[in-house]
Design a protein around this motif. Structure first.
Motif, PDB file in Angstrom:
ATOM      1  N   ILE A   6     -48.629 -10.995 101.579  1.00 17.24           N
ATOM      2  CA  ILE A   6     -48.744  -9.800 102.412  1.00 17.24           C
ATOM      3  C   ILE A   6     -49.711  -8.827 101.750  1.00 17.24           C
ATOM      4  O   ILE A   6     -49.882  -8.847 100.525  1.00 17.24           O
ATOM      5  CB  ILE A   6     -47.382  -9.107 102.665  1.00 17.24           C
ATOM      6  N   ALA A   7     -50.323  -8.010 102.565  1.00 18.34           N
ATOM      7  CA  ALA A   7     -51.137  -6.906 102.086  1.00 18.34           C
ATOM      8  C   ALA A   7     -50.494  -5.632 102.617  1.00 18.34           C
ATOM      9  O   ALA A   7     -50.187  -5.538 103.807  1.00 18.34           O
ATOM     10  CB  ALA A   7     -52.573  -7.028 102.586  1.00 18.34           C
ATOM     11  N   VAL A   8     -50.251  -4.679 101.725  1.00 20.06           N
ATOM     12  CA  VAL A   8     -49.556  -3.454 102.087  1.00 20.06           C
ATOM     13  C   VAL A   8     -50.434  -2.260 101.753  1.00 20.06           C
ATOM     14  O   VAL A   8     -50.916  -2.131 100.622  1.00 20.06           O
ATOM     15  CB  VAL A   8     -48.217  -3.333 101.322  1.00 20.06           C
ATOM     16  N   GLN A   9     -50.633  -1.400 102.743  1.00 23.24           N
ATOM     17  CA  GLN A   9     -51.348  -0.138 102.534  1.00 23.24           C
ATOM     18  C   GLN A   9     -50.397   0.983 102.932  1.00 23.24           C
ATOM     19  O   GLN A   9     -49.946   1.038 104.077  1.00 23.24           O
ATOM     20  CB  GLN A   9     -52.617  -0.075 103.378  1.00 23.24           C
ATOM     21  N   VAL A  10     -50.078   1.867 101.992  1.00 24.96           N
ATOM     22  CA  VAL A  10     -49.156   2.967 102.235  1.00 24.96           C
ATOM     23  C   VAL A  10     -49.954   4.267 102.271  1.00 24.96           C
ATOM     24  O   VAL A  10     -50.698   4.568 101.332  1.00 24.96           O
ATOM     25  CB  VAL A  10     -48.072   3.028 101.138  1.00 24.96           C
ATOM     26  N   LEU A  11     -49.773   5.023 103.347  1.00 25.88           N
ATOM     27  CA  LEU A  11     -50.479   6.294 103.510  1.00 25.88           C
ATOM     28  C   LEU A  11     -49.464   7.406 103.761  1.00 25.88           C
ATOM     29  O   LEU A  11     -49.069   7.660 104.904  1.00 25.88           O
ATOM     30  CB  LEU A  11     -51.466   6.219 104.685  1.00 25.88           C
ATOM     31  N   PRO A  12     -49.010   8.084 102.693  1.00 28.16           N
ATOM     32  CA  PRO A  12     -48.072   9.185 102.879  1.00 28.16           C
ATOM     33  C   PRO A  12     -48.725  10.299 103.699  1.00 28.16           C
ATOM     34  O   PRO A  12     -49.915  10.583 103.529  1.00 28.16           O
ATOM     35  CB  PRO A  12     -47.781   9.667 101.454  1.00 28.16           C
ATOM     36  N   ASP A  13     -47.959  10.917 104.560  1.00 32.48           N
ATOM     37  CA  ASP A  13     -48.476  11.982 105.427  1.00 32.48           C
ATOM     38  C   ASP A  13     -48.463  13.310 104.674  1.00 32.48           C
ATOM     39  O   ASP A  13     -47.657  14.196 104.951  1.00 32.48           O
ATOM     40  CB  ASP A  13     -47.640  12.061 106.703  1.00 32.48           C
ATOM     41  N   ILE A  14     -49.344  13.397 103.682  1.00 35.74           N
ATOM     42  CA  ILE A  14     -49.497  14.588 102.847  1.00 35.74           C
ATOM     43  C   ILE A  14     -50.996  14.816 102.681  1.00 35.74           C
ATOM     44  O   ILE A  14     -51.765  13.863 102.595  1.00 35.74           O
ATOM     45  CB  ILE A  14     -48.840  14.370 101.458  1.00 35.74           C
ATOM     46  N   THR A  15     -51.404  16.066 102.616  1.00 32.50           N
ATOM     47  CA  THR A  15     -52.838  16.348 102.514  1.00 32.50           C
ATOM     48  C   THR A  15     -53.330  16.495 101.074  1.00 32.50           C
ATOM     49  O   THR A  15     -54.514  16.325 100.814  1.00 32.50           O
ATOM     50  CB  THR A  15     -53.207  17.627 103.295  1.00 32.50           C
ATOM     51  N   GLU A  16     -52.435  16.796 100.131  1.00 31.27           N
ATOM     52  CA  GLU A  16     -52.850  17.006  98.748  1.00 31.27           C
ATOM     53  C   GLU A  16     -53.102  15.663  98.055  1.00 31.27           C
ATOM     54  O   GLU A  16     -52.183  14.864  97.891  1.00 31.27           O
ATOM     55  CB  GLU A  16     -51.798  17.794  97.968  1.00 31.27           C
ATOM     56  N   THR A  17     -54.327  15.455  97.630  1.00 34.86           N
ATOM     57  CA  THR A  17     -54.727  14.184  97.024  1.00 34.86           C
ATOM     58  C   THR A  17     -53.874  13.822  95.820  1.00 34.86           C
ATOM     59  O   THR A  17     -53.469  12.669  95.664  1.00 34.86           O
ATOM     60  CB  THR A  17     -56.211  14.228  96.623  1.00 34.86           C
ATOM     61  N   ASP A  18     -53.580  14.788  94.965  1.00 32.37           N
ATOM     62  CA  ASP A  18     -52.792  14.478  93.770  1.00 32.37           C
ATOM     63  C   ASP A  18     -51.390  13.996  94.132  1.00 32.37           C
ATOM     64  O   ASP A  18     -50.839  13.106  93.473  1.00 32.37           O
ATOM     65  CB  ASP A  18     -52.740  15.667  92.809  1.00 32.37           C
ATOM     66  N   LYS A  19     -50.802  14.537  95.184  1.00 25.03           N
ATOM     67  CA  LYS A  19     -49.472  14.091  95.617  1.00 25.03           C
ATOM     68  C   LYS A  19     -49.535  12.695  96.241  1.00 25.03           C
ATOM     69  O   LYS A  19     -48.643  11.878  96.034  1.00 25.03           O
ATOM     70  CB  LYS A  19     -48.868  15.084  96.603  1.00 25.03           C
ATOM     71  N   ILE A  20     -50.595  12.434  96.999  1.00 26.97           N
ATOM     72  CA  ILE A  20     -50.776  11.103  97.587  1.00 26.97           C
ATOM     73  C   ILE A  20     -50.865  10.064  96.468  1.00 26.97           C
ATOM     74  O   ILE A  20     -50.194   9.036  96.503  1.00 26.97           O
ATOM     75  CB  ILE A  20     -52.032  11.048  98.476  1.00 26.97           C
ATOM     76  N   ILE A  21     -51.702  10.344  95.471  1.00 30.16           N
ATOM     77  CA  ILE A  21     -51.880   9.404  94.357  1.00 30.16           C
ATOM     78  C   ILE A  21     -50.564   9.190  93.620  1.00 30.16           C
ATOM     79  O   ILE A  21     -50.206   8.058  93.285  1.00 30.16           O
ATOM     80  CB  ILE A  21     -52.992   9.890  93.412  1.00 30.16           C
ATOM     81  N   ALA A  22     -49.811  10.256  93.385  1.00 32.61           N
ATOM     82  CA  ALA A  22     -48.532  10.132  92.670  1.00 32.61           C
ATOM     83  C   ALA A  22     -47.557   9.254  93.451  1.00 32.61           C
ATOM     84  O   ALA A  22     -46.853   8.414  92.869  1.00 32.61           O
ATOM     85  CB  ALA A  22     -47.932  11.516  92.428  1.00 32.61           C
TER      86      ALA A  22
END
Length: 98
Positions: A6-22
């Motif tokens: 499987i290939a999984v791409q997770v995109l949290p619905d947050i605008t702050e890049t540092d929070k997305i990366i965390a």
């Protein structure tokens, strides 16, 4: 022999890049903790194993961002399944990673 990848791409619905990366880092740490073979790419993480186990991993990958404070998350999942076995990550891309 792996029956599924499987290939999984997770995109949290947050605008702050540092929070997305965390959050994405926590998802990848979870994947690493499962013991399944995986490779992290720039857009998605590919994981190899059995269908049932990988579906549990995919489910958990959607729960982690919510637990980490994202109000919602988009998760894109590609599945390749064959009871006779699938081409491994290395068989597909190994010649390009030398």
């Amino acid at each position: 022999m792996y029956t599924t990848s499987i290939a999984v791409q997770v995109l949290p619905d947050i605008t702050e890049t540092d929070k997305i990366i965390a959050i994405v880092d926590k998802v990848i740490a979870y994947i690493a903790s499962t013991g399944y073979h995986y490779v992290v790419g720039p857009f998605e993480t590919t994981i190899e194993g059995d269908l049932e186990g990988l579906m549990e991993i995919a489910k958990r990958c959607q729960e982690i961002p919510i637990e980490e404070g994202a109000p919602s998350t988009k998760t894109y999942i590609k599945v390749f399944h064959s009871p006779k076995g699938v081409l491994t990550i290395d068989e597909k891309t190994g010649k390009y990673n030398k």
